[in-house]
Design a protein around this motif. Sequence first.
Motif, PDB file in Angstrom:
ATOM      1  N   GLY A 196      11.555   8.372  -9.784  1.00 55.01           N
ATOM      2  CA  GLY A 196      11.639   6.834 -10.703  1.00 55.01           C
ATOM      3  C   GLY A 196      12.566   6.314 -10.452  1.00 55.01           C
ATOM      4  N   LEU A 197      13.349   6.508  -8.674  1.00 58.23           N
ATOM      5  CA  LEU A 197      13.365   4.707  -8.132  1.00 58.23           C
ATOM      6  C   LEU A 197      13.121   5.432  -6.969  1.00 58.23           C
ATOM      7  N   LEU A 198      12.422   3.947  -6.452  1.00 55.02           N
ATOM      8  CA  LEU A 198      12.562   4.119  -4.471  1.00 55.02           C
ATOM      9  C   LEU A 198      13.350   3.063  -4.266  1.00 55.02           C
ATOM     10  N   THR A 220       7.438  -5.540  -3.951  1.00 52.05           N
ATOM     11  CA  THR A 220       7.810  -5.508  -4.958  1.00 52.05           C
ATOM     12  C   THR A 220       7.069  -5.058  -6.436  1.00 52.05           C
ATOM     13  N   ARG A 221       5.973  -6.145  -6.954  1.00 52.89           N
ATOM     14  CA  ARG A 221       5.040  -5.391  -7.443  1.00 52.89           C
ATOM     15  C   ARG A 221       4.517  -3.930  -7.802  1.00 52.89           C
ATOM     16  N   ALA A 222       4.099  -4.107  -6.311  1.00 54.51           N
ATOM     17  CA  ALA A 222       2.903  -2.301  -5.749  1.00 54.51           C
ATOM     18  C   ALA A 222       3.910  -1.682  -6.211  1.00 54.51           C
ATOM     19  N   GLY A 223       5.335  -1.455  -6.419  1.00 54.13           N
ATOM     20  CA  GLY A 223       6.772  -0.287  -5.838  1.00 54.13           C
ATOM     21  C   GLY A 223       7.307  -0.416  -7.325  1.00 54.13           C
ATOM     22  N   THR A 224       6.602  -1.232  -8.003  1.00 55.41           N
ATOM     23  CA  THR A 224       7.143  -1.154  -9.599  1.00 55.41           C
ATOM     24  C   THR A 224       6.229  -0.647 -10.678  1.00 55.41           C
ATOM     25  N   GLU A 225       5.152  -0.976  -9.935  1.00 56.75           N
ATOM     26  CA  GLU A 225       4.050   0.324 -10.624  1.00 56.75           C
ATOM     27  C   GLU A 225       4.411   0.949 -11.289  1.00 56.75           C
ATOM     28  N   ASN A 226       4.047   2.006 -12.958  1.00 57.58           N
ATOM     29  CA  ASN A 226       4.383   3.026 -13.504  1.00 57.58           C
ATOM     30  C   ASN A 226       5.227   3.204 -13.417  1.00 57.58           C
ATOM     31  N   GLY A 227       6.769   2.140 -13.672  1.00 60.15           N
ATOM     32  CA  GLY A 227       8.032   2.577 -14.625  1.00 60.15           C
ATOM     33  C   GLY A 227       8.860   2.638 -13.788  1.00 60.15           C
ATOM     34  N   THR A 228       8.684   2.312 -12.101  1.00 66.59           N
ATOM     35  CA  THR A 228       9.351   2.871 -11.776  1.00 66.59           C
ATOM     36  C   THR A 228      10.279   1.985 -10.807  1.00 66.59           C
ATOM     37  N   HIS A 229      11.127   2.459 -10.575  1.00 65.98           N
ATOM     38  CA  HIS A 229      12.304   0.992 -10.043  1.00 65.98           C
ATOM     39  C   HIS A 229      12.554   1.187  -8.333  1.00 65.98           C
ATOM     40  N   LEU A 230      12.524  -0.019  -7.849  1.00 62.41           N
ATOM     41  CA  LEU A 230      12.238  -0.224  -6.018  1.00 62.41           C
ATOM     42  C   LEU A 230      13.820  -1.227  -5.944  1.00 62.41           C
ATOM     43  N   TRP A 231      13.964  -0.377  -5.522  1.00 60.20           N
ATOM     44  CA  TRP A 231      16.184  -1.407  -4.542  1.00 60.20           C
ATOM     45  C   TRP A 231      15.871  -1.337  -3.241  1.00 60.20           C
ATOM     46  N   ALA A 232      15.613  -2.397  -2.755  1.00 64.14           N
ATOM     47  CA  ALA A 232      16.076  -2.618  -1.861  1.00 64.14           C
ATOM     48  C   ALA A 232      18.001  -1.934  -0.748  1.00 64.14           C
ATOM     49  N   GLN A 233      17.526  -1.404   0.280  1.00 68.71           N
ATOM     50  CA  GLN A 233      18.673  -1.219   0.943  1.00 68.71           C
ATOM     51  C   GLN A 233      18.967  -2.089   2.409  1.00 68.71           C
ATOM     52  N   LEU A 234      20.349  -2.065   1.943  1.00 68.51           N
ATOM     53  CA  LEU A 234      20.837  -3.324   2.938  1.00 68.51           C
ATOM     54  C   LEU A 234      21.751  -3.089   3.874  1.00 68.51           C
ATOM     55  N   ASN A 235      21.701  -3.906   4.617  1.00 69.39           N
ATOM     56  CA  ASN A 235      22.169  -3.267   6.068  1.00 69.39           C
ATOM     57  C   ASN A 235      22.622  -3.802   6.631  1.00 69.39           C
ATOM     58  N   HIS A 236      23.569  -3.924   8.111  1.00 66.27           N
ATOM     59  CA  HIS A 236      23.971  -4.059   9.683  1.00 66.27           C
ATOM     60  C   HIS A 236      24.359  -3.175  10.238  1.00 66.27           C
ATOM     61  N   PRO A 237      24.000  -3.136  11.752  1.00 65.39           N
ATOM     62  CA  PRO A 237      23.608  -1.795  12.167  1.00 65.39           C
ATOM     63  C   PRO A 237      25.259  -2.125  12.841  1.00 65.39           C
ATOM     64  N   GLY A 238      25.693  -3.081  13.203  1.00 59.57           N
ATOM     65  CA  GLY A 238      26.614  -2.618  14.226  1.00 59.57           C
ATOM     66  C   GLY A 238      26.586  -2.569  14.774  1.00 59.57           C
ATOM     67  N   THR A 296       0.784  -1.075  -0.314  1.00 65.26           N
ATOM     68  CA  THR A 296      -0.022   0.107  -0.104  1.00 65.26           C
ATOM     69  C   THR A 296       1.384   1.451   0.016  1.00 65.26           C
ATOM     70  N   LEU A 297       2.064   1.049   1.330  1.00 63.19           N
ATOM     71  CA  LEU A 297       2.542   2.192   0.931  1.00 63.19           C
ATOM     72  C   LEU A 297       3.455   2.568  -0.238  1.00 63.19           C
ATOM     73  N   TYR A 298       4.444   1.436  -0.678  1.00 67.17           N
ATOM     74  CA  TYR A 298       4.670   1.737  -1.826  1.00 67.17           C
ATOM     75  C   TYR A 298       4.488   2.607  -3.471  1.00 67.17           C
ATOM     76  N   ARG A 299       2.897   1.760  -3.430  1.00 66.19           N
ATOM     77  CA  ARG A 299       2.109   1.678  -5.032  1.00 66.19           C
ATOM     78  C   ARG A 299       2.113   3.346  -4.713  1.00 66.19           C
ATOM     79  N   ARG A 300       1.574   3.538  -3.735  1.00 66.75           N
ATOM     80  CA  ARG A 300       1.727   5.293  -3.469  1.00 66.75           C
ATOM     81  C   ARG A 300       2.144   6.046  -3.703  1.00 66.75           C
ATOM     82  N   TRP A 301       3.701   5.459  -3.202  1.00 68.40           N
ATOM     83  CA  TRP A 301       4.953   6.236  -3.490  1.00 68.40           C
ATOM     84  C   TRP A 301       5.472   6.126  -5.513  1.00 68.40           C
ATOM     85  N   ALA A 302       5.343   4.683  -5.168  1.00 66.99           N
ATOM     86  CA  ALA A 302       5.280   4.844  -7.057  1.00 66.99           C
ATOM     87  C   ALA A 302       4.631   5.714  -8.033  1.00 66.99           C
TER      88      ALA A 302
END
Length: 408
Positions: A54-56, A89-107, A43-49
């Motif tokens: 161009g990129l989320l 990922t389906r919702a976040g890539t609607e409208n020709g939008t790229h959706l990338w995953a930010q990967l993290n380790h907090p240390g 729901t959240l990322y469809r709104r942003w897409a």
Amino acid sequence: MTLSLNSTLKLPNGIILKNRIAKSAMSENMASKNHCANSRFATLYRRWANGGAGLLISGNIMIDSRYLGEPNNIVLEKGRSNEAIREWTRAGTENGTHLWAQLNHPGKQSPKFLSKEPVAPSAIALKAPLDRMFNTPRELTNEEIEEIIERFATAAKLAKDLGFTGVQIHGAHGYLVSQFLSPHHNRRSDKWGGSLENRMRFVVSIYKAIRDAVGLEFPIAIKINSADFQKGGFSQEDSMEVVKVLSELGMDLIEISGGSYESQEMMGTTKKESTRKREAYFADYCEQVRKIVKTPIMLTGGFRSLKGMNEALEQEACDLVGLGRSLVLNPEFPNQLMAGEDVKSEVHFLTTGWKIMDNIFPLEITWYTQQIHRMGKGLDPKPKMSVKASVLYTLISMGVDGLKRVRG
Ligand SMILES: Cc1cc2nc3c(=O)[nH]c(=O)nc-3n(C[C@H](O)[C@H](O)[C@H](O)COP(=O)(O)O)c2cc1C
């Protein structure tokens, strides 16, 4: 050539972003039990897409469930099924939008209530008053470092298989990757510490392991600090060297930010002279970096107006404009900007009216996280939401833990 927000951006691997606006990573802290996604992410990322960027970039996703930055982070690791991510990922890539995953380790930036014994390059505690909220970390062994590198690669491959169209390594804001880069946090005398070449070995190894796992065509980005604004820490000169090396290795996009929990430049709250002159906090640094590397540069932090964004693009300070809080308060902002509407960001100064409370409470994070949660439920954000009520809500819902700095 005069660039506008509407122009496309071609990445080194040939992938094209449809415009120059990117939503920067903002932790959703909204996962279901077991750190899995749920329909609120879609729901959240469809709104942003549909808002036009161009990129989320997703909020930070943890690569190891034993070490979390926040209680409700999404986790991508071997043996953990997270099929619910596909709907996101389906919702976040609607409208020709790229959706990338930010990967993290907090240390070491994993709070006490989540990590009894966090890990870090060296056993250096965060400075006061943060040392009351975060335990002193234990120094990682060589085997553990190799395992974390593998975990980044595994998480990236899982992200690709689940429908993300790229990944970003979180190398900024004082988390594990930036702890390795910093001579203050990294006091090791083995191949992972000492010279800049050794301190950057961790991030270089992560990049190479991810590249092997996802192939040449899949975009890999990094978010990196221009500096961590700490005495004896990661300097601008160091940062430029690291950016140069990563660019030569084939990084597809480099996002510039700055600061850490100990010095929160990324949120613009410290109001240093160097970050006040231009609308975007790190524009001066970006302009210099832009001259030494060919990799596209994304600049995040402080953008509020069409004029400010256009200036940064025209002056070649950056190739991509990163927006965080503005897109929480107005998810339609990109469409409005690109239509040339006279629209300004609704980001404003947050205060409870009590100085002590403002100083100890992570207001910028908790207030915006509540807005993100509203959007996840299909509601509109509420720019006029009471700051005091939001603090009260956090305290009630998280108890004493609400007082612990949850992220940045
Ligand atoms: C609620 C919230 C959560 C954030 N979470 C992340 C995160 O997970 N990863 C990250 O790199 N930055 C995170 N940030 C920082 C933003 O990406 C961005 O750098 C910062 O908000 C400055 O940009 P702005 O002035 O456009 O808001 C977060 C910011 C906010 C407000």
